[in-house]
Enzyme design. Structure first.
Site, mmCIF file in Angstrom:
data_model
loop_
_atom_site.group_PDB
_atom_site.id
_atom_site.type_symbol
_atom_site.label_atom_id
_atom_site.label_comp_id
_atom_site.label_asym_id
_atom_site.label_seq_id
_atom_site.Cartn_x
_atom_site.Cartn_y
_atom_site.Cartn_z
ATOM 1 N N LYS A 1 2.799 6.621 5.567
ATOM 2 C CA LYS A 1 1.959 5.553 5.039
ATOM 3 C C LYS A 1 2.466 4.180 5.455
ATOM 4 O O LYS A 1 3.669 3.946 5.503
ATOM 5 C CB LYS A 1 1.935 5.625 3.511
ATOM 6 C CG LYS A 1 0.906 4.715 2.854
ATOM 7 C CD LYS A 1 -0.513 5.219 3.058
ATOM 8 C CE LYS A 1 -1.553 4.223 2.571
ATOM 9 N NZ LYS A 1 -1.673 3.053 3.462
ATOM 10 N N LYS B 1 0.037 3.745 -2.733
ATOM 11 C CA LYS B 1 -0.954 4.828 -2.644
ATOM 12 C C LYS B 1 -0.298 6.188 -2.450
ATOM 13 O O LYS B 1 -0.929 7.224 -2.704
ATOM 14 C CB LYS B 1 -1.935 4.541 -1.509
ATOM 15 C CG LYS B 1 -2.779 3.287 -1.726
ATOM 16 C CD LYS B 1 -3.766 3.070 -0.600
ATOM 17 C CE LYS B 1 -4.623 1.832 -0.829
ATOM 18 N NZ LYS B 1 -3.914 0.581 -0.574
ATOM 19 N N SER C 1 0.793 -1.233 0.000
ATOM 20 C CA SER C 1 0.000 0.000 0.000
ATOM 21 C C SER C 1 0.823 1.279 0.000
ATOM 22 O O SER C 1 0.251 2.372 -0.073
ATOM 23 C CB SER C 1 -0.967 0.007 1.191
ATOM 24 O OG SER C 1 -2.055 -0.851 0.937
ATOM 25 N N SER D 1 -6.403 3.013 4.226
ATOM 26 C CA SER D 1 -5.666 2.462 3.088
ATOM 27 C C SER D 1 -6.631 1.764 2.148
ATOM 28 O O SER D 1 -6.415 0.627 1.716
ATOM 29 C CB SER D 1 -4.567 1.494 3.550
ATOM 30 O OG SER D 1 -3.641 1.257 2.514
#
Length: 498
Positions: free
Chosen positions: A240, A81, A78, A138
């Protein structure tokens, strides 16, 4: 330890002729458990396991403070992203989309694997809701919807992602989708992710505050941030997390304390606690070693946004604005870059090498460079400490006006001013929003002389953020002209109709 294991094994096996078989099996099982316990405590496991990679970069100078396997290829999960958000912020800054534009969910977006918002095909969310859901939950469906919204298709958006990655100097990164769900061709490195984290902070200080969001309310759901270091480690303001079974537990972290600033990356952690523990150690060890002074130039070059053009809209929701706002890539104006990075030659530097000197093999000398002297933008949200008393909290509109060296702040009603406004940032606190406004006003000069500075609260509780804005512009042209003046002074902004 291996030699010791073999010796003990030989000792156990040599006793097999004189010990019952059951006892022997018990001894072997006990030995196996003991070895596993030792392995968990070993240095390599403590830092994330055999597939571990990490890096810590001084965000002001670009110097690498720590590096371990920083150029080894890993699955980003992720962390992907982050690039989707970079391109979203770029589209917001250029005015191609608005924060309240409707992002339609196709059947493909709605069918993405969890975690997700669970928006049905044909539904839509605002750009801001999509951003918040990606930062906190997420959300894979939101990321795919944004990718299709900006690129027209998953494949076109992946090309945009690769173009931007290479332009930022991420020489070993290849993207295949907007959300990081498993794809064996989607790879990155710790060093490349550090570059992206720094680029998000440096290029979009007006939007970076979203990464500090602790929770996000969507309908009746209150969604907490997966980043457990937020609020528990001093100075951490994002960025993140990421996880798939193949990737392990990944994390990119930004931390700023007492004028020092770092971006750290951990890839391939063996568990969430192990990953977080390693990052805590990295922040505690290397943040005090970071410089309080800015380096000799821009660390990450910011290139012009990829050219896009509106295409025929596809109605997917009853709201006409959702269809009208849909944007797609014009393939004839977008340069395609080989996804296997064939034109880029990675040259892994040592941990002592300045981070900003990694240059892709390219005929364009401006792709990555150290440009003229320019400090980190002073309106960067997370670097500004609160410096005045709390105002009334029973209002969603807080006035923050600077007159000379005296700050005045008064509560207003919850209706934003009419006409055109300029937004200079999004912040997790009123104090930081006020600092953004003060800094912009001091640099804007006459262009903001008659403008009214205010902060609008969005969301509730721990999910609340503050939009720092100036009102009082008669029309779009006046607001755009004022914003252009601010940009020349290093203030990121965008003009919008109320």
């Amino acid at each position: 330890m291996q030699a010791k294991s073999e010796a003990v094994s030989r000792s156990i096996l040599s006793a097999s002729s004189s010990r019952p078989a059951g006892l022997l099996r018990s001894m072997l099982l006990g030995f196996t458990i003991a070895i596993a316990s030792v392995a968990v405590a070993s240095p390599s496991q403590a830092s994330g396991g055999p597939g571990y990679a990490g890096i810590v970069v001084d965000a002001k100078t670009g110097n690498v403070l720590y590096s371990e396997n920083a150029d080894t290829l890993h699955y980003p999960a992720s962390l992907t992203k982050m690039m989707t958000l970079y391109l979203t912020f770029e589209a917001l800054e250029s005015g191609r989309i608005k924060i309240d534009s409707q992002v339609p969910f196709s059947a493909h977006a709605a069918a993405q694997a969890p975690t997700k918002l669970n928006v049905r095909a044909g539904g839509a969310v605002t750009v801001e809701q999509a951003i918040l859901s990606m930062v906190t939950l997420s959300a894979n469906d939101s990321a795919m919807a944004l990718g299709e919204y900006l690129g027209g298709s998953e494949e076109n958006f992946a090309r945009l992602m690769n173009n931007k990655a290479h332009a930022l100097g991420m020489t070993r990164t290849t993207y295949r989708n907007p959300n990081g769900l498993p794809n064996t061709a989607q790879m990155t490195t710790a060093r490349d992710q550090a570059r992206l984290g720094m680029a998000l902070r440096e290029h979009f200080p007006q939007y970076y505050g979203y990464f500090s969001t602790h929770s996000f309310q969507f309908g009746n759901r209150v969604i907490g941030n997966h980043n457990r270091l937020l609020g528990s480690v001093r100075g951490v303001d994002g960025i993140k997390t990421g996880y798939t079974r193949a990737a392990g537990f990944n994390l990119v972290t930004s931390a700023q304390v007492d004028g020092r600033s770092i971006v750290g990356v951990v890839l391939g952690g063996v568990s969430t606690p192990a990953r977080d523990s390693q990052m805590r150690k990295l922040v505690a060890t290397y943040l005090p070693q970071a410089s309080v002074r800015n380096g000799p130039g821009n660390l990450i070059a910011q290139t012009a946004p990829d050219k896009v053009a509106p295409q025929k809209s596809i109605p997917v929701a009853p709201d006409a604005n959702a269809a009208a706002a849909r944007m797609a890539i014009d393939a004839s104006t977008t340069k395609s870059i080989p996804t296997q990075s064939a034109n880029y030659e990675p040259s892994p530097p040592s941990s002592e090498t300045a981070f900003a000197t990694i240059t892709p093999k390219s005929s364009n000398p401006l792709v990555v460079h150290k440009a003229h002297q320019q400090d980190v933008p002073p309106n960067q949200v997370a670097s500004i400490a609160p410096s005045y008393a709390e105002a009334s909290t029973d209002t969603t509109l807080v006035d923050a006006v600077t007159t000379g060296s005296t700050r005045q702040k008064s509560a207003k009603n919850d209706t934003s001013p009419d006409g055109w406004v300029i937004q200079v940032g999004v912040s997790p606190t009123k104090e930081m929003a006020s600092d953004l406004l003060d800094n912009a006003k001091s640099k804007g000069g006459k262009v903001l002389g008659s403008a009214k500075a205010y902060a609008v609260a969005f969301g509730t509780g721990s999910s609340q953020v503050y939009r720092a804005r100036f009102s009082g512009f008669e029309d779009q042209q006046e607001a755009v002209n004022a914003c252009n003046v601010l940009k020349k002074s290093g203030i990121k902004c965008w003009a919008s109709a109320q």
